[in-house]
Design a protein around this motif. Structure first.
Motif, PDB file in Angstrom:
ATOM      1  N   LYS A 175       0.757  -1.235   0.004  1.00 22.96           N
ATOM      2  CA  LYS A 175       0.016   0.175  -0.034  1.00 22.96           C
ATOM      3  C   LYS A 175       0.852   1.308   0.006  1.00 22.96           C
ATOM      4  O   LYS A 175       2.078   1.249   0.094  1.00 22.96           O
ATOM      5  CB  LYS A 175      -0.908  -0.024   1.272  1.00 22.96           C
ATOM      6  CG  LYS A 175      -1.899  -1.325   1.394  1.00 22.96           C
ATOM      7  CD  LYS A 175      -3.016  -1.351   2.324  1.00 22.96           C
ATOM      8  CE  LYS A 175      -4.048  -0.091   1.718  1.00 22.96           C
ATOM      9  NZ  LYS A 175      -5.044  -0.006   2.557  1.00 22.96           N
ATOM     10  N   LYS A 176       0.156   2.264  -0.328  1.00 25.90           N
ATOM     11  CA  LYS A 176       1.103   3.556  -0.300  1.00 25.90           C
ATOM     12  C   LYS A 176       1.797   3.979   0.829  1.00 25.90           C
ATOM     13  O   LYS A 176       2.621   4.639   0.940  1.00 25.90           O
ATOM     14  CB  LYS A 176       0.030   4.708  -0.657  1.00 25.90           C
ATOM     15  CG  LYS A 176      -0.443   4.861  -2.153  1.00 25.90           C
ATOM     16  CD  LYS A 176      -1.381   6.118  -2.404  1.00 25.90           C
ATOM     17  CE  LYS A 176      -2.088   6.029  -3.788  1.00 25.90           C
ATOM     18  NZ  LYS A 176      -2.755   7.182  -4.106  1.00 25.90           N
ATOM     19  N   SER A 177       0.965   3.492   1.981  1.00 25.56           N
ATOM     20  CA  SER A 177       1.589   3.866   3.302  1.00 25.56           C
ATOM     21  C   SER A 177       2.923   3.084   3.785  1.00 25.56           C
ATOM     22  O   SER A 177       3.278   3.093   4.660  1.00 25.56           O
ATOM     23  CB  SER A 177       0.354   3.452   4.479  1.00 25.56           C
ATOM     24  OG  SER A 177       0.096   2.158   4.393  1.00 25.56           O
ATOM     25  N   GLY A 178       3.100   1.878   2.959  1.00 19.66           N
ATOM     26  CA  GLY A 178       4.256   1.040   2.957  1.00 19.66           C
ATOM     27  C   GLY A 178       3.630  -0.029   3.738  1.00 19.66           C
ATOM     28  O   GLY A 178       4.645  -0.894   4.229  1.00 19.66           O
ATOM     29  N   ARG A 179       2.352  -0.391   4.142  1.00 18.62           N
ATOM     30  CA  ARG A 179       1.912  -1.476   4.718  1.00 18.62           C
ATOM     31  C   ARG A 179       1.854  -2.556   3.692  1.00 18.62           C
ATOM     32  O   ARG A 179       1.565  -2.432   2.603  1.00 18.62           O
ATOM     33  CB  ARG A 179       0.598  -1.169   5.321  1.00 18.62           C
ATOM     34  CG  ARG A 179       0.021  -2.397   6.225  1.00 18.62           C
ATOM     35  CD  ARG A 179      -1.545  -2.041   6.557  1.00 18.62           C
ATOM     36  NE  ARG A 179      -2.060  -3.200   7.023  1.00 18.62           N
ATOM     37  CZ  ARG A 179      -3.567  -3.321   7.325  1.00 18.62           C
ATOM     38  NH1 ARG A 179      -4.203  -2.193   6.914  1.00 18.62           N
ATOM     39  NH2 ARG A 179      -3.877  -4.423   7.835  1.00 18.62           N
ATOM     40  N   VAL A 180       2.089  -3.881   4.333  1.00 17.30           N
ATOM     41  CA  VAL A 180       1.930  -5.137   3.225  1.00 17.30           C
ATOM     42  C   VAL A 180       0.668  -5.886   3.905  1.00 17.30           C
ATOM     43  O   VAL A 180       0.603  -6.251   5.094  1.00 17.30           O
ATOM     44  CB  VAL A 180       3.284  -5.964   3.301  1.00 17.30           C
ATOM     45  CG1 VAL A 180       2.861  -7.408   2.370  1.00 17.30           C
ATOM     46  CG2 VAL A 180       4.266  -5.337   2.707  1.00 17.30           C
ATOM     47  N   VAL A 181      -0.148  -6.245   3.066  1.00 22.78           N
ATOM     48  CA  VAL A 181      -1.442  -7.063   3.307  1.00 22.78           C
ATOM     49  C   VAL A 181      -1.450  -8.437   2.582  1.00 22.78           C
ATOM     50  O   VAL A 181      -0.935  -8.332   1.539  1.00 22.78           O
ATOM     51  CB  VAL A 181      -2.822  -6.381   3.073  1.00 22.78           C
ATOM     52  CG1 VAL A 181      -3.833  -7.253   3.309  1.00 22.78           C
ATOM     53  CG2 VAL A 181      -2.868  -5.080   3.814  1.00 22.78           C
ATOM     54  N   THR A 182      -1.552  -9.526   3.195  1.00 26.12           N
ATOM     55  CA  THR A 182      -1.375 -10.776   2.652  1.00 26.12           C
ATOM     56  C   THR A 182      -2.606 -11.797   2.538  1.00 26.12           C
ATOM     57  O   THR A 182      -3.527 -11.532   3.562  1.00 26.12           O
ATOM     58  CB  THR A 182       0.023 -11.633   2.898  1.00 26.12           C
ATOM     59  OG1 THR A 182      -0.340 -11.922   4.387  1.00 26.12           O
ATOM     60  CG2 THR A 182       1.044 -10.983   3.047  1.00 26.12           C
ATOM     61  N   TRP A 183      -2.848 -12.823   1.789  1.00 25.88           N
ATOM     62  CA  TRP A 183      -3.935 -13.790   1.900  1.00 25.88           C
ATOM     63  C   TRP A 183      -3.438 -14.688   0.806  1.00 25.88           C
ATOM     64  O   TRP A 183      -2.569 -14.734   0.020  1.00 25.88           O
ATOM     65  CB  TRP A 183      -5.197 -13.057   1.418  1.00 25.88           C
ATOM     66  CG  TRP A 183      -5.281 -12.817  -0.281  1.00 25.88           C
ATOM     67  CD1 TRP A 183      -5.920 -13.260  -1.149  1.00 25.88           C
ATOM     68  CD2 TRP A 183      -4.889 -11.492  -0.687  1.00 25.88           C
ATOM     69  NE1 TRP A 183      -5.812 -12.610  -2.441  1.00 25.88           N
ATOM     70  CE2 TRP A 183      -4.948 -11.308  -2.158  1.00 25.88           C
ATOM     71  CE3 TRP A 183      -4.241 -10.167  -0.403  1.00 25.88           C
ATOM     72  CZ2 TRP A 183      -4.904 -10.306  -2.743  1.00 25.88           C
ATOM     73  CZ3 TRP A 183      -3.611  -9.386  -1.014  1.00 25.88           C
ATOM     74  CH2 TRP A 183      -4.131  -9.326  -2.410  1.00 25.88           C
ATOM     75  N   GLY A 184      -4.436 -15.970   1.045  1.00 24.15           N
ATOM     76  CA  GLY A 184      -3.940 -17.167   0.104  1.00 24.15           C
ATOM     77  C   GLY A 184      -3.509 -18.154   1.036  1.00 24.15           C
ATOM     78  O   GLY A 184      -3.572 -18.257   2.294  1.00 24.15           O
TER      79      GLY A 184
END
Length: 283
Positions: A175-184
């Motif tokens: 994300k723009k904020s530098g956050r990482v989101v994961t799924w799977g």
């Protein structure tokens, strides 16, 4: 002027400004070719325009018909992404077209309305796709177990996503904020809970092997998760300040700010670089 205006308007809408091509290289001046660059992928169309052929070809076309012709030319597929049994074509107009095995991403009917326009990027796991729209929203489809179902992180990826990276069975959204989101799939990096605290901000790049992710932070820290044998265990680079990270299918390699190269992961994919350690040391 009408033809030129239509061409110009359609190509602005189609976002061709990243596709620079060279034209008129065959026109000579003082024995040297005249080279021009324009933000457009329809080289044949523009070449015809500047040589006045277009007026002859389309002389009996009215403006609505010409507009349709330009729109169709602007919608030609420019990027194709695949899972193991399905394809996705992303057109210049931002529309996504899919075909192939329906369980592996060949059927996008459940999200078709979100893929009709405005898509800027598509990533693929082994059996699912994830698209980013121009608003930064992630749309996924395909095999649920391979990342096709992103409902668990629906609100986390509803906006401001700038990049999506995939392993064989999972996705990671930056994300723009530098956050990482994961799924799977958990074993392929879909579960990043053990390093979640390090992925909340400051991430500038994410790369992936078949079964693990590596995130590079502004501070130079590298954070990894997923299958340990495929790069999920980054203890070799722990405590080192890194400037870049790259990946093969089964291993990662990092360049430290001190000029040292460190690799880890499956040895058959480059995870062990001990044999060339001396050659990789900074002079």
């Amino acid at each position: 002027m009408m033809i030129y205006k239509l061409w110009n308007d359609i190509h602005k809408i189609a976002r061709h400004n990243d596709n620079i091509i060279i034209i008129n290289a065959n026109i000579q001046k003082n024995g040297k070719p005249i080279v021009e660059k324009r933000p457009c992928t329809c080289i044949v169309l523009y070449q015809a325009l500047i040589e006045n052929i277009l007026n002859m070809i389309f002389k009996d076309f009215n403006e609505p018909t010409l507009s349709l012709v330009f729109e169709e030319l602007a919608a030609l597929p420019f990027k194709i992404v695949k899972t193991n049994l399905a394809f996705t074509a992303l057109t210049e107009s931002g529309k996504v077209v899919v075909w192939g095995a329906y369980q592996n991403g060949g059927d996008s009917s459940m999200v078709a309305g979100q893929l009709a326009s405005g898509v800027v990027e598509v990533a693929a796991s082994f059996a699912a796709f994830a698209a980013i729209t121009d608003s930064g929203r992630v749309v996924s489809w395909g095999h649920a177990s391979y990342g096709g179902d992103s409902s668990r992180v629906k609100w986390d990826v509803a906006c401001d996503v700038v990049r999506v990276v995939a392993t064989d069975g999972a996705f990671a959204a930056l994300k723009k904020s530098g956050r990482v989101v994961t799924w799977g799939k958990m074993r392929d990096g879909g579960d990043s809970s053990q390093v979640e605290g390090n992925l909340q901000s400051g991430v500038i790049r994410v790369v992936a092997t078949e079964s693990a992710f590596a995130a590079l932070k502004e501070s130079g820290q590298v954070v990894t998760w997923g299958e340990p044998g495929y790069g999920g265990d980054s203890s070799k680079v722990e405590g080192k300040l890194v400037s870049s990270v790259v990946a093969t299918n089964g291993a990662f390699a990092a360049l430290t700010k001190g000029g040292q190269v460190v690799s880890w992961g499956y040895h058959l994919y480059g995870g062990h670089s001990c044999q060339v350690k001396k050659d990789l040391e900074s002079d």
